[in-house]
Motif scaffolding. Sequence first.
Motif, PDB file in Angstrom:
ATOM      1  N   ARG A 170       0.737  -1.195   0.087  1.00 52.00           N
ATOM      2  CA  ARG A 170       0.076  -0.066   0.257  1.00 52.00           C
ATOM      3  C   ARG A 170       1.038   1.374   0.074  1.00 52.00           C
ATOM      4  O   ARG A 170       2.019   1.287   0.310  1.00 52.00           O
ATOM      5  N   PRO A 171       0.210   2.465  -0.215  1.00 52.51           N
ATOM      6  CA  PRO A 171       0.819   3.583  -0.444  1.00 52.51           C
ATOM      7  C   PRO A 171       1.859   3.829   1.154  1.00 52.51           C
ATOM      8  O   PRO A 171       1.322   3.253   2.102  1.00 52.51           O
ATOM      9  N   GLN A 172       2.943   4.362   1.196  1.00 52.39           N
ATOM     10  CA  GLN A 172       3.717   4.291   2.296  1.00 52.39           C
ATOM     11  C   GLN A 172       3.830   5.754   3.027  1.00 52.39           C
ATOM     12  O   GLN A 172       4.014   6.727   2.136  1.00 52.39           O
TER      13      GLN A 172
END
Length: 350
Positions: free
Chosen positions: A223-225
């Motif tokens: 997922r986006p970090q």
Amino acid sequence: MPEVLTREVPRLAATEVPKTLVEALDPAWLSIVLARSVKGVETVEVIRTVATKVRFAVEFEDGERSAYCLKGLLDVDEATARGGPTCVLESDFYGRIAPLADCTVPECIVTVIDRERQQAVTVMRDLIVQGAVFCSALESFTPDDAVLSLGQIARLHARSDVLAQFDWIRPRLSQLAEMTYVTPETLQELLDGPRGDGLPSQVRDAPRLVAALKSLAARDVQRPQFLVHGDAHAGNVFRWNGGMGLIDWQLLQRGGWALDVAYHINAVLPPEVAEAEERRLLGEYLKMMRGHGLAMPDEDEAWLQYREAAIYGYYLWSITRRVDPPIIVEFVDRLGKAVARHGSHSLLHA
């Protein structure tokens, strides 16, 4: 809006990292670190957990007095000293990230880092002298308090663009999922003790908890970090100038936003209040993040990620040993009830 406590880049002192409290409060050493001749030192308060925090007052040769707080691993055994990399990480946060972040944090004066030995200390202004009040790990927030503290977390997450510059900020959840020093057998013994009282048996199942953490880590890394605090309970929050701020950056990491948000809401609120307010508080956080210009998942996807991420904080406190037992019991209870309420294990197919 509360004033931010720090923006200047702290100095990095070229001297040895002290191993003992006596060494840390030595006027000669402090003269080097503070770049001013120190005449005398007065100890105000010493707080020993895993790391030591010491509040002290310094009188300089010119007669000026200043109040500071130093944090590091002091007077520890060899096993505890292996935690030095977390102190290095915290010093690097203050020296390299804090000047870029928009959240309220203590004013750091200087860091002392030995990268070869992986040890560090951080010297900050004394927040209490500046009028700050530290929240207690056992203090329950109100929902309005949680909105303020989530605002600080959102400000931190909003600067996740800095991750591209700093590859030393690691996905700690992935590392946690692979660690071996807490075996499932040891974890089961801990969960079978007082910390697990009042929790359903499926939440106290150590192999299932480990499997859920591994599943969460595998999903989270895809997922986006975000720039994640990693340990956002009430004891790492302070009140100042009508607002709140964040301390203790030893679990700083890159990861999904929900790691902080699910942990924070369920750690700072009693279970019945969290159950009643968490969807609204999650909505407030998402609105703040969109206000900072970040693309966030829709409400349904965000709710799913939030429910899954409850496992993270629960696991952290389930394996904790070097903290006062009443604090461990309270957090395991709050976070374990969140995991049970949200069916986090089932969502993670564990």
